[in-house]
Design a protein around this motif. Structure first.
Motif, mmCIF file in Angstrom:
data_model
loop_
_atom_site.group_PDB
_atom_site.id
_atom_site.type_symbol
_atom_site.label_atom_id
_atom_site.label_comp_id
_atom_site.label_asym_id
_atom_site.label_seq_id
_atom_site.Cartn_x
_atom_site.Cartn_y
_atom_site.Cartn_z
ATOM 1 N N LEU A 290 10.592 12.663 -1.079
ATOM 2 C CA LEU A 290 9.663 13.156 -2.089
ATOM 3 C C LEU A 290 9.363 12.064 -3.112
ATOM 4 C CD1 LEU A 290 8.010 15.480 -3.195
ATOM 5 C CD2 LEU A 290 10.040 16.259 -4.419
ATOM 6 N N THR A 291 10.393 11.352 -3.548
ATOM 7 C CA THR A 291 10.204 10.253 -4.497
ATOM 8 C C THR A 291 9.281 9.196 -3.902
ATOM 9 O OG1 THR A 291 12.373 10.624 -5.481
ATOM 10 C CG2 THR A 291 11.389 8.452 -5.810
ATOM 11 N N PHE A 292 9.518 8.863 -2.637
ATOM 12 C CA PHE A 292 8.668 7.886 -1.963
ATOM 13 C C PHE A 292 7.220 8.378 -1.894
ATOM 14 C CE2 PHE A 292 6.542 7.027 2.088
ATOM 15 C CZ PHE A 292 6.201 5.709 1.855
ATOM 16 N N ALA A 293 7.027 9.631 -1.524
ATOM 17 C CA ALA A 293 5.675 10.178 -1.410
ATOM 18 C C ALA A 293 4.957 10.138 -2.759
ATOM 19 C CB ALA A 293 5.727 11.609 -0.874
ATOM 20 N N ILE A 294 5.669 10.448 -3.818
ATOM 21 C CA ILE A 294 5.080 10.410 -5.159
ATOM 22 C C ILE A 294 4.715 8.976 -5.529
ATOM 23 C CG2 ILE A 294 5.583 10.739 -7.619
ATOM 24 C CD1 ILE A 294 7.220 13.249 -6.730
ATOM 25 N N GLN A 295 5.611 8.023 -5.267
ATOM 26 C CA GLN A 295 5.329 6.613 -5.568
ATOM 27 C C GLN A 295 4.096 6.138 -4.807
ATOM 28 O OE1 GLN A 295 9.034 4.794 -4.407
ATOM 29 N NE2 GLN A 295 9.656 4.502 -6.539
ATOM 30 N N ARG B 150 -11.267 -14.575 -6.367
ATOM 31 C CA ARG B 150 -10.243 -14.066 -7.303
ATOM 32 C C ARG B 150 -9.884 -12.616 -6.983
ATOM 33 N NH1 ARG B 150 -13.409 -16.863 -10.973
ATOM 34 N NH2 ARG B 150 -14.331 -14.954 -11.788
ATOM 35 N N GLU B 151 -10.897 -11.811 -6.694
ATOM 36 C CA GLU B 151 -10.652 -10.398 -6.347
ATOM 37 C C GLU B 151 -9.821 -10.308 -5.066
ATOM 38 O OE1 GLU B 151 -11.036 -7.766 -8.090
ATOM 39 O OE2 GLU B 151 -12.299 -8.576 -9.674
ATOM 40 N N HIS B 152 -10.079 -11.207 -4.134
ATOM 41 C CA HIS B 152 -9.292 -11.251 -2.908
ATOM 42 C C HIS B 152 -7.824 -11.499 -3.236
ATOM 43 C CE1 HIS B 152 -7.233 -13.948 -0.009
ATOM 44 N NE2 HIS B 152 -7.545 -12.977 0.821
ATOM 45 N N GLY B 153 -7.553 -12.480 -4.087
ATOM 46 C CA GLY B 153 -6.174 -12.786 -4.465
ATOM 47 C C GLY B 153 -5.488 -11.599 -5.115
ATOM 48 N N ALA B 154 -6.190 -10.931 -6.011
ATOM 49 C CA ALA B 154 -5.621 -9.762 -6.689
ATOM 50 C C ALA B 154 -5.356 -8.626 -5.698
ATOM 51 C CB ALA B 154 -6.561 -9.288 -7.802
ATOM 52 N N LEU B 155 -6.326 -8.358 -4.834
ATOM 53 C CA LEU B 155 -6.162 -7.282 -3.860
ATOM 54 C C LEU B 155 -5.031 -7.588 -2.883
ATOM 55 C CD1 LEU B 155 -7.150 -4.557 -2.750
ATOM 56 C CD2 LEU B 155 -8.683 -5.855 -1.253
ATOM 57 N N GLU C 267 0.010 -6.220 -0.586
ATOM 58 C CA GLU C 267 1.320 -6.681 -0.118
ATOM 59 C C GLU C 267 2.431 -5.878 -0.790
ATOM 60 O OE1 GLU C 267 1.303 -10.935 -0.676
ATOM 61 O OE2 GLU C 267 0.268 -11.264 1.229
ATOM 62 N N ALA C 268 2.282 -5.604 -2.092
ATOM 63 C CA ALA C 268 3.270 -4.784 -2.808
ATOM 64 C C ALA C 268 3.294 -3.360 -2.254
ATOM 65 C CB ALA C 268 2.973 -4.770 -4.306
ATOM 66 N N TYR C 269 2.128 -2.827 -1.961
ATOM 67 C CA TYR C 269 2.022 -1.472 -1.411
ATOM 68 C C TYR C 269 2.712 -1.382 -0.045
ATOM 69 C CZ TYR C 269 -0.111 2.727 0.538
ATOM 70 O OH TYR C 269 -0.324 3.943 1.141
ATOM 71 N N PHE C 270 2.426 -2.334 0.821
ATOM 72 C CA PHE C 270 3.039 -2.296 2.147
ATOM 73 C C PHE C 270 4.541 -2.578 2.077
ATOM 74 C CE2 PHE C 270 -1.459 -3.092 3.542
ATOM 75 C CZ PHE C 270 -1.632 -1.820 4.071
ATOM 76 N N GLN C 271 4.959 -3.341 1.092
ATOM 77 C CA GLN C 271 6.394 -3.539 0.881
ATOM 78 C C GLN C 271 7.043 -2.204 0.514
ATOM 79 O OE1 GLN C 271 8.375 -6.121 1.413
ATOM 80 N NE2 GLN C 271 10.145 -4.973 0.728
ATOM 81 N N LEU C 272 6.390 -1.437 -0.334
ATOM 82 C CA LEU C 272 6.886 -0.110 -0.690
ATOM 83 C C LEU C 272 7.017 0.759 0.561
ATOM 84 C CD1 LEU C 272 7.495 2.126 -2.872
ATOM 85 C CD2 LEU C 272 5.032 2.584 -2.849
#
Length: 166
Positions: free
Chosen positions: A19-24, A136-141, A146-151
Motif C-alpha cells: 500500500l505504501t508503495f502504491a501511494i508513493q 534541458r527538458e530531456h535531462g530533467a525528464l 530514472e528515479a521513478y523506475f528506481q522506485l
C-alpha cells in the motif's frame, strides 16, 4: 510481491508495504503530471504492462532515450550543415515531437512545438533557444523517470523485474 510476503507469514506487514508503495507511485506520477513533465499518454503506456512484461514502460522509455540521442545528433548536424534550411530541421523535430508524444513527455513535446513555431516564422535564434530547452527538458525528464523506475525496482517483482540498459 504478495506471494513472497505471504510465505513469510507476515501478510499485514506485506500489505502495508504494498500500500505504501502504491501511494508513493501514485503521488510521484500525480506530481509529474501536474508539473507537466508527463501527460496521460505515459499512464497509457504503463497500462500496457502486464505479468508477461513487468517493466514494459521502462523498456519503452529506454528506447525513447536512445532514439532521442540519435535525433538530437541529427538535428545538431542539420543546424551546422544547413544553417537556414528550416525544412530539414523541421523533419527531425517532427520525429522528435512524435517520440515525445508516444511516451507522454509533455514538456518536451511542447518545446518541440515551440521550435516548429519559430521555424515557421523563420526565427533562427528562437529555434536555437528552443532546441536548447528541449535538451534541458530531456535531462530533467530523464532524471525524474530514472528515479521513478528506481522506485518501481525497489518494490520488487510487483513493480518492475529488471533494469534495461539506458
Amino acid at each position: 510481491m504478495w506471494i513472497a510476503c505471504a510465505h513469510r507469514g507476515n501478510q499485514i506487514a506485506c500489505a502495508r508495504k504494498m500500500l505504501t508503495f502504491a501511494i508513493q507511485k501514485l503521488e510521484y506520477l500525480e506530481l509529474h503530471l501536474r508539473l507537466g513533465y508527463l501527460d496521460e499518454q505515459f499512464c497509457q503506456v504503463e497500462d500496457l504492462q502486464d505479468e508477461a512484461s513487468l517493466n514494459f514502460a521502462e523498456e519503452v522509455v529506454t528506447l525513447f532515450f536512445k532514439d532521442f540521442a540519435r535525433l538530437i545528433s541529427n538535428i545538431e548536424q542539420a543546424l551546422v550543415k544547413y544553417p537556414k534550411d528550416f525544412n530539414k530541421w523541421d523533419a527531425y523535430m517532427q520525429q522528435l515531437k512524435g517520440s515525445c508524444s508516444s511516451i507522454g513527455a509533455s514538456r518536451m513535446k511542447s518545446e518541440c512545438m515551440s521550435f516548429r513555431d519559430y521555424r515557421g516564422q523563420g526565427n533562427v535564434e528562437g529555434c536555437m533557444k528552443s532546441f536548447q530547452k528541449v535538451k534541458r527538458e530531456h535531462g530533467a525528464l530523464r532524471q525524474k523517470l530514472e528515479a521513478y523506475f528506481q522506485l518501481l525496482r525497489q518494490a520488487g517483482p510487483a513493480g518492475a523485474a529488471t533494469r534495461p540498459a539506458m
